[in-house]
Design an enzyme around this catalytic site. Structure first.
Site, PDB file in Angstrom:
ATOM      1  N   CYS A 381      -0.475   8.218   0.938  1.00 47.76           N
ATOM      2  CA  CYS A 381      -1.944   8.175   0.954  1.00 47.76           C
ATOM      3  C   CYS A 381      -2.531   9.580   1.146  1.00 47.76           C
ATOM      4  O   CYS A 381      -2.505  10.364   0.213  1.00 47.76           O
ATOM      5  CB  CYS A 381      -2.437   7.179   1.995  1.00 47.76           C
ATOM      6  N   HIS A 507       0.335   2.389   0.695  1.00 45.30           N
ATOM      7  CA  HIS A 507       1.059   2.419   1.976  1.00 45.30           C
ATOM      8  C   HIS A 507       2.315   1.541   1.922  1.00 45.30           C
ATOM      9  O   HIS A 507       2.271   0.373   2.335  1.00 45.30           O
ATOM     10  CB  HIS A 507       0.149   1.924   3.103  1.00 45.30           C
ATOM     11  N   GLU A 509       4.788   1.528   3.812  1.00 47.20           N
ATOM     12  CA  GLU A 509       5.320   1.168   5.133  1.00 47.20           C
ATOM     13  C   GLU A 509       4.935  -0.239   5.564  1.00 47.20           C
ATOM     14  O   GLU A 509       5.629  -0.843   6.391  1.00 47.20           O
ATOM     15  CB  GLU A 509       4.874   2.198   6.186  1.00 47.20           C
TER      16      GLU A 509
HETATM   17  N1  GLN Z   1      -8.686   9.871   3.971  1.00 48.09           N
HETATM   18  C1  GLN Z   1      -8.104   9.534   2.710  1.00 48.09           C
HETATM   19  C2  GLN Z   1      -8.986   8.587   1.921  1.00 48.09           C
HETATM   20  O1  GLN Z   1      -9.877   7.980   2.459  1.00 48.09           O
HETATM   21  C3  GLN Z   1      -6.715   8.961   2.886  1.00 48.09           C
HETATM   22  C4  GLN Z   1      -6.698   7.647   3.574  1.00 48.09           C
HETATM   23  C5  GLN Z   1      -5.326   7.257   4.106  1.00 48.09           C
HETATM   24  O2  GLN Z   1      -4.440   8.091   4.180  1.00 48.09           O
HETATM   25  N2  GLN Z   1      -5.165   6.011   4.488  1.00 48.09           N
HETATM   26  O3  GLN Z   1      -8.809   8.422   0.743  1.00 48.09           O
END
Ligand code: GLN
Length: 547
Positions: A381, A507, A509
């Site tokens: 992410c 994600h 995980e």
């Molecule tokens: N801050 C980034 C976004 O909003 C990444 C978000 C995250 O890593 N969950 O896109």
């Protein structure tokens, strides 16, 4: 008829109610029962999505896009029943729903009160999980008995057994039995007080699970039983586990908790088969390799903020029979001290998700280090977004590249908001959330890991890779190897020239289990094992030259 187990906690918080509930769910599933898990959280936020990880730890995202308590991560790692929006409710959600009904006129003429309107709503959300194809619903009540905000939840579960019949409900209370060094003995008084508080509001626990660092003697159990009005066989010891959380179910079985539940609730259970789980613990206890992974994050010292990441690394380790040593590195330390000093010894680097500017440049430096030194790298992410910024600045030579999250008017917004996100002003529940399919390129590390061209993964972010830079990136050696099915959104970036450099916008995980490690985490650990071995060979040949 679905049976209900209610899990409450007393004496202190952080006793591991979530883990104990998940372990019970896992044991009942291993006895052939169909289980659903649920957590009711007494705080007023509608969900934990807007809370700081320092307050709340990780926000766990489900397929349906709900942002939930991290205990749901334990539930998913230990059990197999589906988790949905109905698996986690907060005081905020309960009140929101009652107030919406009030505005619609549902209670016209009545005074809306905690009892019965709020308690009815709580009972309704518990009932929602009971179904013909569900044998047991396990409902964990967050917080500690005695907290003001827990009261409506405890009152609701008290009433619940009157509604459905006492024989269909089991109340389990988790307490602490501390060891007092000065006295040289375990102390049962806090447990007695905690059960006393429960009984005052009309709940007599059927089972007490006692967290303790030392074994309870028969005398201790008798005493607890006598003062808490519980038979001695229902006073269960749960001794601290310093080896692995995955041993908790085994210790509950040693104390016959599964048998007790099955008997008390008269559940149609098979005999217990724990062989897959025992095999897992065996692999965990007998690793053949040892490697180290640097997790470079903003909350590195705060383990709960990256809970699922650490668990997923362990799962991948179990799959590879490898002990994974995790270095929790603060990205701000990387900014101050440089990556060479802090990360030189690691076999792999992982940059997890996150929000906000603090520590960003340290993450970017860590990624540069992994890219240049050919250390296996997984970016998740925000980890992908930083990898894109790093590549743009250093390799594509767009010196001012950034994400518009950190620099609104940057000259090269390689990560930016889509138009649909630009209109949004509310913070809660408005990101790109939940499961979305991704189409993989067949010549990619990602495809090698998954063995599948289409995968489904969970998202939680606002910003996206800016398609205007795709060609430049490809021309300089960073490939888009996964996209949304329409090809519009970048889901995976890789550097084909690097031994293993994979960055994902989702994600992974959240979908890793001890019994089924996530393919990308397994891929990272596999690559780290190779990297470690190569480094060993290099060291050996240097040593040979010297001697
Ligand atoms: N801050 C980034 C976004 O909003 C990444 C978000 C995250 O890593 N969950 O896109």
């Amino acid at each position: 008829m679905t049976k209900h187990i209610f899990v409450t906690g007393g004496v202190v918080s952080s006793l591991g109610k979530g883990l104990t509930s998940a372990s019970i769910g896992m044991l009942l599933e291993s006895r052939g029962l169909r289980v659903r898990m649920q957590k009711l959280d007494p705080y007023i936020n509608v969900d934990p999505g807007t809370m700081s990880p320092y307050q709340h730890g990780e926000v766990y995202v489900l397929d349906d896009g709900s942002e939930t308590d991290l205990d749901l991560g334990h539930y998913e790692r230990f059990t197999n029943g589906p988790l949905t929006r109905d698996s986690n409710y907060t005081t905020g959600q309960i009140y929101l729903s009652v107030i919406e009904q009030e505005r619609k006129g549902t209670f016209l003429g009545k005074t809306v009160q905690v009892i019965p309107h709020i308690t009815n709503e709580i009972k309704r959300v518990i009932h929602r999980l009971a179904d013909d194809d569900v044998d047991v619903v396990i409902t964990e009540i967050g917080g500690t008995v005695g907290d003001i905000e827990s009261q409506p939840f405890l009152e609701a579960i008290r009433q619940f057994s009157l509604d459905v019949g006492k024989e269909h409900c089991l109340y389990m209370h988790l307490t602490l039995v501390p060891y007092l060094k000065a006295a040289g003995e375990l102390k049962t008084k806090p447990t007695q007080h905690s059960v006393g508080q429960l009984r005052q509001i009309g709940i007599q626990p059927d089972v007490l699970v006692c967290r303790t660092e030392r074994s309870l003697s028969r005398d201790d159990r008798e005493k607890i039983g006598l003062f808490c009005n519980i038979s001695i066989d229902a006073v269960i010891e749960e001794k601290d586990k310093d080896f692995s959380i995955y041993e908790v179910p085994l210790s509950l079985v040693e104390n016959s908790l599964d048998e007790l539940i099955v008997k008390r609730l008269q559940l149609p259970a098979k005999s217990l088969d724990l062989s897959p789980w025992r095999d897992l613990i065996h692999r965990l206890r007998n690793p053949e390799h040892e490697i180290s992974i640097a997790v470079v994050g903003k909350y590195a010292k705060h383990s709960d903020a990256y809970k699922s990441i650490y668990e997923a690394l362990d799962h991948a380790g179990m799959q590879h029979r490898t002990q994974v040593r995790i270095g929790r590195i603060l990205s701000e330390d990387v900014e101050r001290e440089g990556p060479e000093r802090l990360m030189g010894a690691y076999d792999g680097v992982l940059v997890p998700g996150g929000f906000g500017e603090r520590g960003i440049e340290g993450k970017i430096e860590a990624i540069r280090f992994a890219r240049e030194r050919k250390i296996p790298f997984l970016g998740i992410c925000l980890g992908l977004q930083c990898a894109a910024v790093e590549f743009a600045r250093r390799v594509v030579k767009l010196k001012q590249a950034n994400s518009t999250e950190f620099e609104k008017n940057t000259e090269h917004p390689v990560i930016c908001l889509l138009d649909e996100q630009k209109q949004i002003t509310d913070m809660g529940g408005t990101m790109r959330l939940g499961a979305h399919p991704a189409q993989l390129s067949v010549t990619s590390h990602a495809f090698d890991c998954y063995g599948n061209e289409v995968v489904s993964e969970r998202h939680r972010h606002r910003y996206e890779f800016n398609n205007a830079y795709r060609h430049q990136f490809a021309a300089h050696g960073m490939a888009v190897t996964g996209t949304s099915p329409d090809g519009e959104l970048v889901e995976i970036l890789e550097i084909p020239e690097h031994p293993w450099f994979v960055a994902v916008q989702f994600h992974p995980e959240f979908k890793s289990k001890p019994t089924a490690a996530h393919p990308l985490f397994a891929g990272l650990i596999g690559a780290a094992i190779e990297h470690h071995a190569q480094r060993g060979e290099q060291r050996a040949s240097i040593n040979a030259e010297i001697s």
